[in-house]
Design a protein around this motif. Structure first.
Motif, PDB file in Angstrom:
ATOM      1  N   HIS B   2      16.737  39.224  10.904  1.00 32.71           N
ATOM      2  CA  HIS B   2      17.988  38.862  11.399  1.00 32.71           C
ATOM      3  C   HIS B   2      19.696  39.851  11.412  1.00 32.71           C
ATOM      4  O   HIS B   2      19.496  40.173  10.542  1.00 32.71           O
ATOM      5  N   SER B   3      20.271  40.614  12.493  1.00 34.00           N
ATOM      6  CA  SER B   3      21.046  41.725  11.655  1.00 34.00           C
ATOM      7  C   SER B   3      22.409  41.431  13.005  1.00 34.00           C
ATOM      8  O   SER B   3      22.692  41.609  14.022  1.00 34.00           O
ATOM      9  N   LEU B   4      22.935  41.837  11.938  1.00 30.13           N
ATOM     10  CA  LEU B   4      24.362  41.306  12.072  1.00 30.13           C
ATOM     11  C   LEU B   4      24.875  43.122  12.315  1.00 30.13           C
ATOM     12  O   LEU B   4      25.522  43.124  11.247  1.00 30.13           O
ATOM     13  N   GLN B   6      29.462  44.251  12.799  1.00 32.72           N
ATOM     14  CA  GLN B   6      30.554  44.508  13.130  1.00 32.72           C
ATOM     15  C   GLN B   6      31.539  45.661  12.698  1.00 32.72           C
ATOM     16  O   GLN B   6      32.528  45.800  11.365  1.00 32.72           O
ATOM     17  N   GLU B  17      30.108  35.002   5.343  1.00 29.56           N
ATOM     18  CA  GLU B  17      28.680  35.463   5.754  1.00 29.56           C
ATOM     19  C   GLU B  17      27.947  35.556   4.925  1.00 29.56           C
ATOM     20  O   GLU B  17      27.091  35.615   5.104  1.00 29.56           O
ATOM     21  N   HIS B  24      19.821  32.381   7.430  1.00 32.55           N
ATOM     22  CA  HIS B  24      18.699  33.227   7.725  1.00 32.55           C
ATOM     23  C   HIS B  24      17.130  33.254   7.058  1.00 32.55           C
ATOM     24  O   HIS B  24      16.388  33.928   7.062  1.00 32.55           O
ATOM     25  N   GLU B  60      29.596  51.931  15.482  1.00 30.40           N
ATOM     26  CA  GLU B  60      28.153  50.354  15.345  1.00 30.40           C
ATOM     27  C   GLU B  60      26.792  50.484  15.815  1.00 30.40           C
ATOM     28  O   GLU B  60      25.379  50.490  15.176  1.00 30.40           O
ATOM     29  N   SER B  64      23.596  50.068  12.858  1.00 30.91           N
ATOM     30  CA  SER B  64      22.289  49.139  13.181  1.00 30.91           C
ATOM     31  C   SER B  64      20.764  50.158  12.725  1.00 30.91           C
ATOM     32  O   SER B  64      20.257  49.858  12.169  1.00 30.91           O
ATOM     33  N   ALA B  78      17.347  39.309   6.532  1.00 36.10           N
ATOM     34  CA  ALA B  78      18.484  39.205   7.529  1.00 36.10           C
ATOM     35  C   ALA B  78      19.605  40.487   6.847  1.00 36.10           C
ATOM     36  O   ALA B  78      19.312  40.201   5.350  1.00 36.10           O
ATOM     37  N   THR B  80      23.691  41.996   7.206  1.00 33.73           N
ATOM     38  CA  THR B  80      24.792  41.940   8.207  1.00 33.73           C
ATOM     39  C   THR B  80      25.950  42.719   7.336  1.00 33.73           C
ATOM     40  O   THR B  80      26.022  43.348   6.210  1.00 33.73           O
ATOM     41  N   ILE B  82      30.110  44.843   7.561  1.00 35.79           N
ATOM     42  CA  ILE B  82      31.734  44.129   8.231  1.00 35.79           C
ATOM     43  C   ILE B  82      31.870  45.436   7.597  1.00 35.79           C
ATOM     44  O   ILE B  82      32.489  45.706   6.584  1.00 35.79           O
TER      45      ILE B  82
END
Lengths: 86, 154, 154, 86
Positions: B2-4, B6, B17, B24, B60, B64, B78, B80, B82
């Motif tokens: 899972h990746s986020l 922002q 966070e 996850h 972004e 990614s 996972a 994240t 930001i």
């Protein structure tokens, strides 16, 4: 038409964030990034200096690109100084 | 995995966070995190405010892509990232990188890998306001040098 | 350097701990953190609950001593270690290690160093409750092996 | 008097978390950890096994100690298995 974006120090130095160049103005169909730089450098010394600085980076369609990269109509080209985020 | 990613002017909540990464990671156990904080001085001068510019869209995409490279190298659950843009004040949070993995060494490595590549590849630029005026922050050689580690180590 | 060591049955708030590290780091800029999370399985068995026993007094002393060793090796601004004891459930937070430093590589190194030595020197013991009964968790060779890195690397 | 603490698996196996031994009972003034182990091993096979296991760790006054460590009246000695926190 090709869009050319400038960021950070370059945006300030050139006084513009984005210019659009019609294909007809470029004279050739499939320019390289190097040829685009040469074309834009005709706009003045400041443009030549910014575009040809050793550490100027280039992205085409948001992917890092080198001077040999061939451009197509509709491409988004960006020139920017080394990044300093994080 | 899972990746986020922002990129926004909004501040972020490290606790929230971390909780999200934990959710996850039922089988993971190890969460490594990095928070970059704005300093109140740079190169001997007080820094009053800092403005972060970026290349919307490309930022972004590059982040990614860096996360994907990390996930290909270490088994991650996972990740994240930001990053804030706009005007920041001293002690403000700038960047969050959080990674969960099965083993803590993998989590630490992947977290530092993502930070090192974010520093050199993600299109962000900092402009500082000091008592004597504004200036763009220069890229640092040490950030380029930090990348060498990832060619040598496993 | 500011340091905080806490051993308690209470849960901890990662966001609040990060804020506290930030407050001690006006000139630092880099905070590395690790959060250990309880897994829902171990060695192929479901783990329903886990009970953490420790040696009150000695635990805090050993952790403080590990932080001092890290601070002697890397220039740190602040370090926080929180470890829970008592009964925990899957996905519960077990341990928090947070370090702030002037350079991000120092923060990452010190954070992982503290975790590695905490794993092998701090007197905590885990007992798992699985569907087939209770068992004490065995120490892992990989945790001993992780220490080797700190003799080799700078 | 010397306090001897046991933790985790050892506490359960020996059925005690803490014993206190009067100096008079030990027979000598300044025992080593090894001598204390020998003394306690007389309590039975289980005690001998736990105390002489290769990976049994020892702390004296909450500092890690080896078998040669000399004990004094009032010391707190702890025996425990390899740690598994974090």
């Amino acid at each position: 038409m090709i869009s050319v974006l400038f960021f950070a120090k370059y945006r300030e130095q050139l006084g513009t964030a984005k210019i659009c160049i019609e294909s007809s103005e470029l004279g050739a169909e499939n320019l390289t990034v190097a040829e685009l730089k040469a074309h834009l450098s005709q706009r003045g010394d400041l443009w030549a200096t910014v575009l040809n600085a050793e550490n100027t980076l280039c992205a085409v369609n948001q992917d890092i690109a080198d001077s040999a990269k061939l451009l197509s109509d509709g491409d988004e080209v960006a020139f920017y100084p080394p990044v300093t985020g994080g | 995995m899972h990746s986020l990613v922002q990129v926004s002017a909004d501040d972020f909540d490290v606790g929230a966070e971390c909780d999200a990464l934990r959710a996850h990671s039922r089988r993971s156990g190890a969460i490594a995190q990095f928070v970059g904080v704005m300093r109140d001085s740079n190169q001997g001068d007080d820094v009053l405010t800092m403005e972060l510019e970026h290349y919307p869209g490309m930022t972004e995409r590059r982040i990614s892509e860096i996360i994907e490279r990390a996930a290909a190298r270490w088994p991650l659950f996972a990740a994240t990232v930001i990053h804030r843009v706009g005007v920041l004040l001293p002690q403000d949070q700038i960047v969050f990188v959080g990674v969960s993995a099965g083993h803590r060494h993998d989590a630490f490595q992947a977290c530092e890998f993502i930070m090192d590549f974010l520093k050199t590849e993600a299109p962000f630029w900092k402009k500082e306001r000091t008592p004597s005026g504004e200036r763009w922050v220069d890229a640092r050689d040490t950030d380029q040098q930090a990348l060498a580690r990832w060619q040598l180590e496993l």
